[in-house]
Design a protein around this motif. Sequence first.
Motif, short mmCIF file in Angstrom:
data_model
loop_
_atom_site.label_atom_id
_atom_site.label_comp_id
_atom_site.label_asym_id
_atom_site.label_seq_id
_atom_site.Cartn_x
_atom_site.Cartn_y
_atom_site.Cartn_z
N ASP A 182 -4.75 5.66 -11.58
CA ASP A 182 -3.97 4.48 -11.19
C ASP A 182 -4.22 4.08 -9.74
O ASP A 182 -3.49 3.27 -9.17
CB ASP A 182 -2.47 4.74 -11.41
CG ASP A 182 -1.92 5.79 -10.46
OD1 ASP A 182 -2.72 6.47 -9.77
OD2 ASP A 182 -0.69 5.94 -10.38
N GLY A 183 -5.23 4.68 -9.10
CA GLY A 183 -5.57 4.30 -7.74
C GLY A 183 -4.69 4.90 -6.66
O GLY A 183 -4.85 4.58 -5.48
N ASN A 184 -3.76 5.80 -7.06
CA ASN A 184 -2.98 6.53 -6.06
C ASN A 184 -3.66 7.87 -5.86
O ASN A 184 -3.37 8.84 -6.57
CB ASN A 184 -1.54 6.72 -6.53
CG ASN A 184 -0.72 5.45 -6.39
OD1 ASN A 184 -0.43 5.01 -5.29
ND2 ASN A 184 -0.38 4.85 -7.52
N SER A 185 -4.57 7.94 -4.91
CA SER A 185 -5.36 9.15 -4.71
C SER A 185 -4.49 10.30 -4.24
O SER A 185 -3.55 10.12 -3.48
CB SER A 185 -6.46 8.86 -3.69
OG SER A 185 -6.51 9.86 -2.70
N SER A 186 -4.81 11.53 -4.72
CA SER A 186 -4.02 12.68 -4.27
C SER A 186 -4.79 13.51 -3.26
O SER A 186 -4.29 14.51 -2.77
CB SER A 186 -3.59 13.53 -5.47
OG SER A 186 -4.63 13.61 -6.41
#
Length: 219
Positions: free
Chosen positions: A55-59
């Motif tokens: 979802d494009g929320n990099s961890s």
Amino acid sequence: MQGIKFVSNIAIVAALALSSQLLAETAPESGKTKGDAAKGQQIATQVCAACHNADGNSSIPANPSLAGQHAEYITKQLNDFKPKEGKPAERENAIMSAMVAPLSPEDMKNLAAYYSRQTPKPGEASDKTLAEQGEKIYRGGNLEKGVPACASCHSPNGVGIPPNYPRIAGQHSDYLVAQLRAFRTEERTRDPNNVMHMIASRMSEREIQAVSQFISGLR
Ligand code: HEC
Ligand code: HEC
């Protein structure tokens, strides 16, 4: 003399910010510039998710989050990673330059459409004391050194101003620090009017760390 020079630089920066904002507000909605988010999602899932998450929320702190970023800005960055006509890329990064090599202009727009529609997850500053110092720079700049307030272009809540000024709120602080250093050394150059180079080269390492801490928790 010095004081006058710095103040006039800030006035120029403010004028640039304002003119871009006006342009953005009056730009007509153009169907042609809109990509196909469903097609973008296919590439994102197969290729990009490993580093930027589905979802494009990099961890991973070194990999930027892309969720909710302005589509035009994403397309521009993907283009900037591509070396053109034998010249080095305007934004040098070995990983991303390999990633963009097989992408067509259409693919880039589709990816941008996909990521710009994802919901960004809020971040949290890990060092609150440093973040408090950073907030002063973000909101007020550093007048003595001619550093303008980041809020004037990236907006008070960090969502940016499309199409030119990226969203930075909640971004990983490690990534932000790396970008400010890259602007300072001009490893990253294709910034309209080189404004981020001018700003970053006037900031101390401590100021870069502090403002990045603040931005990572901004919402
Ligand atoms: C192996 C890990 C990796 C993969 C896979 C990857 N990226 Fe990246 N991406 C990175 C890193 C690291 C950076 C930061 C580069 C820098 O420091 O300039 C980045 C930066 C970006 C940026 C710039 C963001 C900004 O805020 O300026 C965009 C856009 C981007 N990637 C899109 C993509 C897309 C689209 C794909 C799939 C086609 C992809 N990436 C695949 C690691 C990756
Ligand atoms: C005059 C307008 C302006 C001001 C003021 C400004 N910026 Fe920027 N900033 C930009 C533009 C334009 C870009 C996009 C550059 C590009 O296209 O590569 C940018 C990009 C960035 C990026 C890269 C984002 C990413 O996703 O890779 C960071 C980080 C950043 N700015 C931080 C700051 C900080 C911190 C301040 C305050 C000290 C600041 N900016 C002040 C215009 C501005």
